[in-house]
Design a protein around this motif. Structure first.
Motif, PDB file in Angstrom:
ATOM      1  N   PHE A  39      -0.340 -12.136   2.302  1.00  0.00           N
ATOM      2  CA  PHE A  39      -1.007 -12.208   3.586  1.00  0.00           C
ATOM      3  C   PHE A  39      -1.768 -13.527   3.648  1.00  0.00           C
ATOM      4  CE2 PHE A  39      -0.614  -7.919   5.399  1.00  0.00           C
ATOM      5  CZ  PHE A  39      -0.054  -7.248   4.318  1.00  0.00           C
ATOM      6  N   GLN A  88      -5.093 -15.680   5.896  1.00  0.00           N
ATOM      7  CA  GLN A  88      -6.163 -15.645   6.884  1.00  0.00           C
ATOM      8  C   GLN A  88      -6.602 -17.061   7.172  1.00  0.00           C
ATOM      9  OE1 GLN A  88      -9.366 -12.964   5.913  1.00  0.00           O
ATOM     10  NE2 GLN A  88     -10.062 -12.902   8.039  1.00  0.00           N
ATOM     11  N   GLU A 135      -7.664 -13.351  12.109  1.00  0.00           N
ATOM     12  CA  GLU A 135      -7.539 -12.139  11.322  1.00  0.00           C
ATOM     13  C   GLU A 135      -6.490 -12.342  10.220  1.00  0.00           C
ATOM     14  OE1 GLU A 135      -8.681  -8.834  14.769  1.00  0.00           O
ATOM     15  OE2 GLU A 135      -6.712  -8.807  13.800  1.00  0.00           O
ATOM     16  N   GLU A 148      -3.208 -11.877   8.364  1.00  0.00           N
ATOM     17  CA  GLU A 148      -1.892 -11.547   8.890  1.00  0.00           C
ATOM     18  C   GLU A 148      -0.860 -11.467   7.780  1.00  0.00           C
ATOM     19  OE1 GLU A 148      -0.430 -14.524  11.596  1.00  0.00           O
ATOM     20  OE2 GLU A 148      -0.467 -16.113  10.096  1.00  0.00           O
ATOM     21  N   PHE A 149       0.134 -10.650   8.052  1.00  0.00           N
ATOM     22  CA  PHE A 149       1.243 -10.461   7.132  1.00  0.00           C
ATOM     23  C   PHE A 149       2.101 -11.712   7.065  1.00  0.00           C
ATOM     24  CE2 PHE A 149       4.746  -8.609   5.005  1.00  0.00           C
ATOM     25  CZ  PHE A 149       5.903  -8.894   5.723  1.00  0.00           C
ATOM     26  N   VAL A 163       5.831  -1.656  10.084  1.00  0.00           N
ATOM     27  CA  VAL A 163       5.207  -2.912  10.461  1.00  0.00           C
ATOM     28  C   VAL A 163       4.101  -3.157   9.448  1.00  0.00           C
ATOM     29  CG1 VAL A 163       3.933  -4.159  12.224  1.00  0.00           C
ATOM     30  CG2 VAL A 163       5.748  -2.559  12.883  1.00  0.00           C
ATOM     31  N   TRP A 164       4.230  -4.211   8.674  1.00  0.00           N
ATOM     32  CA  TRP A 164       3.322  -4.430   7.563  1.00  0.00           C
ATOM     33  C   TRP A 164       1.963  -4.896   8.055  1.00  0.00           C
ATOM     34  CZ3 TRP A 164       5.078  -2.662   3.046  1.00  0.00           C
ATOM     35  CH2 TRP A 164       6.459  -2.504   2.898  1.00  0.00           C
ATOM     36  N   SER A 165       0.931  -4.216   7.547  1.00  0.00           N
ATOM     37  CA  SER A 165      -0.434  -4.526   7.930  1.00  0.00           C
ATOM     38  C   SER A 165      -1.289  -4.551   6.679  1.00  0.00           C
ATOM     39  CB  SER A 165      -0.960  -3.467   8.900  1.00  0.00           C
ATOM     40  OG  SER A 165      -2.366  -3.528   9.007  1.00  0.00           O
ATOM     41  N   SER A 166      -2.330  -5.362   6.705  1.00  0.00           N
ATOM     42  CA  SER A 166      -3.225  -5.422   5.547  1.00  0.00           C
ATOM     43  C   SER A 166      -3.848  -4.066   5.251  1.00  0.00           C
ATOM     44  CB  SER A 166      -4.303  -6.478   5.779  1.00  0.00           C
ATOM     45  OG  SER A 166      -5.072  -6.176   6.926  1.00  0.00           O
ATOM     46  N   ASP A 191      -2.422  -1.369   5.068  1.00  0.00           N
ATOM     47  CA  ASP A 191      -1.480  -0.563   4.304  1.00  0.00           C
ATOM     48  C   ASP A 191      -1.536  -0.857   2.809  1.00  0.00           C
ATOM     49  OD1 ASP A 191       0.778  -1.174   6.983  1.00  0.00           O
ATOM     50  OD2 ASP A 191      -0.383   0.654   6.628  1.00  0.00           O
TER      51      ASP A 191
END
Length: 125
Positions: free
Chosen positions: A36, A38, A43, A45-46, A106-109, A111
């Motif tokens: 990820f 930043q 924010e 982001e993946f 949908v990959w998110s921090s 997760d």
């Protein structure tokens, strides 16, 4: 699981850089290890993710074709090869891990529960 990121630096636009993420842990095969970033005022982001056991990968649209994620299972290290870097790639890059691969997700921090410290990548124009 512990992660240690390294390899950031200051480069010119169009250059390449490779980040490394050393991963500790004994049962990594089902893990997803990702990167990820930043940027200033943005924010987190993946960027990219790899399934440790099979090598399956997924990328953010903004880096697809320029960045490549890989892993060396023997060395327990994940890599992010970044080519044709752009000033907008400037960010702190983090590696992260989660115990399960997400199919069609949908990959998110949010997760990812395991995080390494960040490494700064600065791309000058």
């Amino acid at each position: 699981v512990q992660l240690q990121a390294s390899g950031g630096g200051l480069v010119q636009a169009g250059s390449s850089l490779r980040l490394a993420c050393a991963v500790s842990g004994d049962t990594l095969n089902n893990f997803a290890v990702g990167w990820f970033r930043q940027g200033p005022g943005k924010e987190r982001e993946f960027v990219a993710v790899i399934r440790w056991g099979t090598g399956m990968t997924n990328y953010a649209a903004s880096v697809k074709g320029r960045f490549t994620i890989s892993r060396d299972r023997a060395e327990k290290t994940a890599y992010l090869q970044m080519n044709n870097l752009k000033p907008e790639d400037t960010a702190v890059y983090y590696c992260a891990a989660r115990p399960r691969w997400m199919v069609g997700g949908v990959w998110s921090s949010a997760d990812f529960g395991f995080w390494g410290q960040g490494t700064q990548v600065t791309v000058s124009s």
